[in-house]
Scaffold this motif. Sequence first.
Motif, PDB file in Angstrom:
ATOM      1  N   VAL A 210       0.381  -1.447   0.057  1.00 21.55           N
ATOM      2  CA  VAL A 210      -0.239  -0.201   0.011  1.00 21.55           C
ATOM      3  C   VAL A 210       0.725   1.245   0.109  1.00 21.55           C
ATOM      4  N   LEU A 211       0.950   2.187  -0.840  1.00 24.82           N
ATOM      5  CA  LEU A 211       1.551   2.947  -1.145  1.00 24.82           C
ATOM      6  C   LEU A 211       0.612   4.536  -1.060  1.00 24.82           C
ATOM      7  N   LYS A 212       0.570   4.947   0.131  1.00 18.13           N
ATOM      8  CA  LYS A 212       0.252   6.556  -0.085  1.00 18.13           C
ATOM      9  C   LYS A 212      -1.826   6.099  -0.170  1.00 18.13           C
ATOM     10  N   GLY A 213      -1.991   5.072   0.218  1.00 18.73           N
ATOM     11  CA  GLY A 213      -3.623   4.718   0.225  1.00 18.73           C
ATOM     12  C   GLY A 213      -4.397   3.512  -1.162  1.00 18.73           C
ATOM     13  N   GLN A 214      -2.567   3.862  -2.012  1.00 23.16           N
ATOM     14  CA  GLN A 214      -3.047   3.037  -2.951  1.00 23.16           C
ATOM     15  C   GLN A 214      -2.869   1.876  -3.199  1.00 23.16           C
ATOM     16  N   VAL A 215      -4.047   0.782  -2.956  1.00 19.98           N
ATOM     17  CA  VAL A 215      -3.149  -0.954  -3.096  1.00 19.98           C
ATOM     18  C   VAL A 215      -2.707  -1.652  -4.323  1.00 19.98           C
ATOM     19  N   LEU A 216      -1.088  -2.157  -4.466  1.00 14.38           N
ATOM     20  CA  LEU A 216      -1.007  -1.756  -5.432  1.00 14.38           C
ATOM     21  C   LEU A 216      -0.818  -3.982  -5.898  1.00 14.38           C
ATOM     22  N   ASP A 228      -8.463  -0.558  -6.908  1.00 16.52           N
ATOM     23  CA  ASP A 228      -9.386  -0.047  -6.189  1.00 16.52           C
ATOM     24  C   ASP A 228     -10.728  -0.535  -5.211  1.00 16.52           C
ATOM     25  N   LEU A 229     -10.780   0.035  -3.646  1.00 16.61           N
ATOM     26  CA  LEU A 229     -11.557  -0.295  -2.983  1.00 16.61           C
ATOM     27  C   LEU A 229     -12.557  -0.154  -2.573  1.00 16.61           C
ATOM     28  N   VAL A 230     -13.001   0.931  -3.118  1.00 16.47           N
ATOM     29  CA  VAL A 230     -14.246   1.823  -3.035  1.00 16.47           C
ATOM     30  C   VAL A 230     -14.477   3.219  -4.224  1.00 16.47           C
ATOM     31  N   PRO A 231     -16.002   2.956  -5.244  1.00 12.63           N
ATOM     32  CA  PRO A 231     -17.207   2.836  -4.580  1.00 12.63           C
ATOM     33  C   PRO A 231     -17.094   1.164  -4.851  1.00 12.63           C
ATOM     34  N   ARG A 232     -16.197   0.717  -5.698  1.00 15.93           N
ATOM     35  CA  ARG A 232     -16.450  -1.380  -5.770  1.00 15.93           C
ATOM     36  C   ARG A 232     -15.192  -1.086  -6.600  1.00 15.93           C
ATOM     37  N   ILE A 233     -14.906  -2.649  -6.044  1.00 16.89           N
ATOM     38  CA  ILE A 233     -13.701  -3.104  -5.867  1.00 16.89           C
ATOM     39  C   ILE A 233     -13.347  -3.623  -7.484  1.00 16.89           C
ATOM     40  N   ARG A 234     -11.920  -3.477  -7.871  1.00 19.28           N
ATOM     41  CA  ARG A 234     -11.852  -3.271  -9.586  1.00 19.28           C
ATOM     42  C   ARG A 234     -10.582  -3.714  -9.027  1.00 19.28           C
ATOM     43  N   MET A 235      -9.539  -3.831 -10.545  1.00 19.53           N
ATOM     44  CA  MET A 235      -8.239  -4.574 -10.642  1.00 19.53           C
ATOM     45  C   MET A 235      -8.451  -4.227 -12.176  1.00 19.53           C
ATOM     46  N   GLN A 236      -6.883  -3.577 -11.943  1.00 23.69           N
ATOM     47  CA  GLN A 236      -6.532  -2.769 -13.601  1.00 23.69           C
ATOM     48  C   GLN A 236      -4.777  -3.191 -13.665  1.00 23.69           C
ATOM     49  N   LYS A 237      -4.633  -3.513 -14.615  1.00 28.09           N
ATOM     50  CA  LYS A 237      -3.088  -3.686 -15.107  1.00 28.09           C
ATOM     51  C   LYS A 237      -2.423  -3.100 -15.119  1.00 28.09           C
ATOM     52  N   ILE A 238      -1.091  -3.279 -14.396  1.00 29.76           N
ATOM     53  CA  ILE A 238      -0.027  -1.630 -14.916  1.00 29.76           C
ATOM     54  C   ILE A 238       1.156  -2.146 -16.023  1.00 29.76           C
ATOM     55  N   ALA A 239       1.168  -0.882 -17.088  1.00 23.06           N
ATOM     56  CA  ALA A 239       2.106  -1.115 -17.941  1.00 23.06           C
ATOM     57  C   ALA A 239       3.562  -0.743 -17.607  1.00 23.06           C
ATOM     58  N   VAL A 240       4.054  -2.196 -17.498  1.00 25.25           N
ATOM     59  CA  VAL A 240       5.481  -1.806 -16.547  1.00 25.25           C
ATOM     60  C   VAL A 240       6.093  -2.064 -17.975  1.00 25.25           C
ATOM     61  N   ASP A 241       6.927  -0.842 -18.202  1.00 20.84           N
ATOM     62  CA  ASP A 241       8.769  -1.660 -19.054  1.00 20.84           C
ATOM     63  C   ASP A 241       9.707  -2.036 -18.870  1.00 20.84           C
ATOM     64  N   TRP A 242      10.448  -3.568 -18.974  1.00 14.95           N
ATOM     65  CA  TRP A 242      11.328  -4.033 -17.919  1.00 14.95           C
ATOM     66  C   TRP A 242      12.586  -4.053 -19.062  1.00 14.95           C
ATOM     67  N   GLY A 243      12.970  -2.669 -19.924  1.00 17.03           N
ATOM     68  CA  GLY A 243      13.295  -2.099 -20.211  1.00 17.03           C
ATOM     69  C   GLY A 243      14.468  -2.812 -21.441  1.00 17.03           C
ATOM     70  N   GLY A 244      13.370  -3.522 -21.778  1.00 14.86           N
ATOM     71  CA  GLY A 244      13.912  -4.278 -23.039  1.00 14.86           C
ATOM     72  C   GLY A 244      13.808  -4.988 -23.892  1.00 14.86           C
ATOM     73  N   ASP A 245      14.501  -5.880 -22.106  1.00 16.70           N
ATOM     74  CA  ASP A 245      14.939  -7.200 -22.158  1.00 16.70           C
ATOM     75  C   ASP A 245      13.993  -7.461 -21.254  1.00 16.70           C
ATOM     76  N   MET A 246      13.463  -8.731 -21.608  1.00 22.66           N
ATOM     77  CA  MET A 246      12.240  -9.565 -21.209  1.00 22.66           C
ATOM     78  C   MET A 246      12.825 -10.751 -20.610  1.00 22.66           C
TER      79      MET A 246
END
Length: 382
Positions: A210-216, A228-246
């Motif tokens: 949890v960072l500043k109230g945001q659950v990751l 996201d917990l309010v107003p409803r439960i919702r999960m959203q994928k974060i696009a992450v760059d791994w530096g071009g080398d998977m």
Amino acid sequence: MSGIQGWSDLPEGLLHSIVALLGSFFDLLAFAATCPSWRAAFSSYPCKSTLLPPLLLQPDVPVCSPRPRPFSNSLAPERSCYVTDLANQDTYTCCQIPLFAAFGDRKAPLSPLDNFYFGGASYGHIILSDNHQSCLVVDVFTGVTVSPPQLPVPADVYNHLYYAALTAPIASPNSHLLVNAAGHNFFWPVGSHSCLKRSPRNGTIKQIVVLKGQVLGMDEDRRLFTVDLVPRIRMQKIAVDWGGDMTSKWHLSQKWLVVCGDMVLLVGCQGCFPSTGDTLDAFRLDLSSQPAKWVKVEKLENWAIFISTDERSQPLCCMNPERWGGRSNCIYFYFHDSKDCITFELGKPLEEDTSNPSVFIFICCGTMMQPMWVVPSMFCNS
């Protein structure tokens, strides 16, 4: 300071400066117990959980003279667990944990929790579950237990709880219990009468921070999500760059999410388990760019990190560890062989020494309860 009649009238800012100087959990408890105004100042202090090193709960260390709890609502037999305070190791401490199956003690009396197993630890609580639909959330130091409603899993489905954690201190208004079981994510708003089930379409969560109230959250494939917990439960994928080398995404065999101040870190080692000769690395999540990036961290600056041997226990951190004799830029583990902790300096291989010529930190996710780092619930920031 005009208008001050006595010690209880000291301004909050001055009391906060005193809190920052206290050197043990016992000192902090004494401060909070002084009077209502001091307790209010203690409660409003923003970083209580990182003032001191977490306590090391050791169920594998014998306790000679268990001390009774001041209060407890547990009806099950209890087992004493030794507690080490790195900031004050001369002080003897123990706690009483409800006796459940994961202790594996055949001589123990029968307990209503004989079918329960360890599922996770966060915010000063352990989470227990049986193999069906029931969970318990137990405060490690007070024994106060809350029981969520049964998980909405069909009775004929084997419900193996893989991971469980609280999203905030249990007394917080928006605290939820997250349970990963039977291939789904379940969310219980603490105090409500129902659990909410979310499909694994966006991934089953294996770790949260949890960072500043945001659950990751992070799943087994290192994919990250906002939860996201309010107003409803919702999960959203974060696009992450791994530096071009998977391949860099997989070079850490063991990996842990941890928050240090305003940083979300991914800490891990290349070996299967942290051992002599291994090096631990850390990467900071940079959310300022699109996509987000993992950026290698060379130093933890004035932070130390504490990682339990059960991967379901949340990693914890401490600021300015030199105050109590610790070391910054280090990761602390418990080492079963010595019944003590081992310190890895970030980015440097662990070398042999005379006291521990060969170190192998076994990280597990089994049914037996393992030694773990905990911060008492009253010290957890809301």
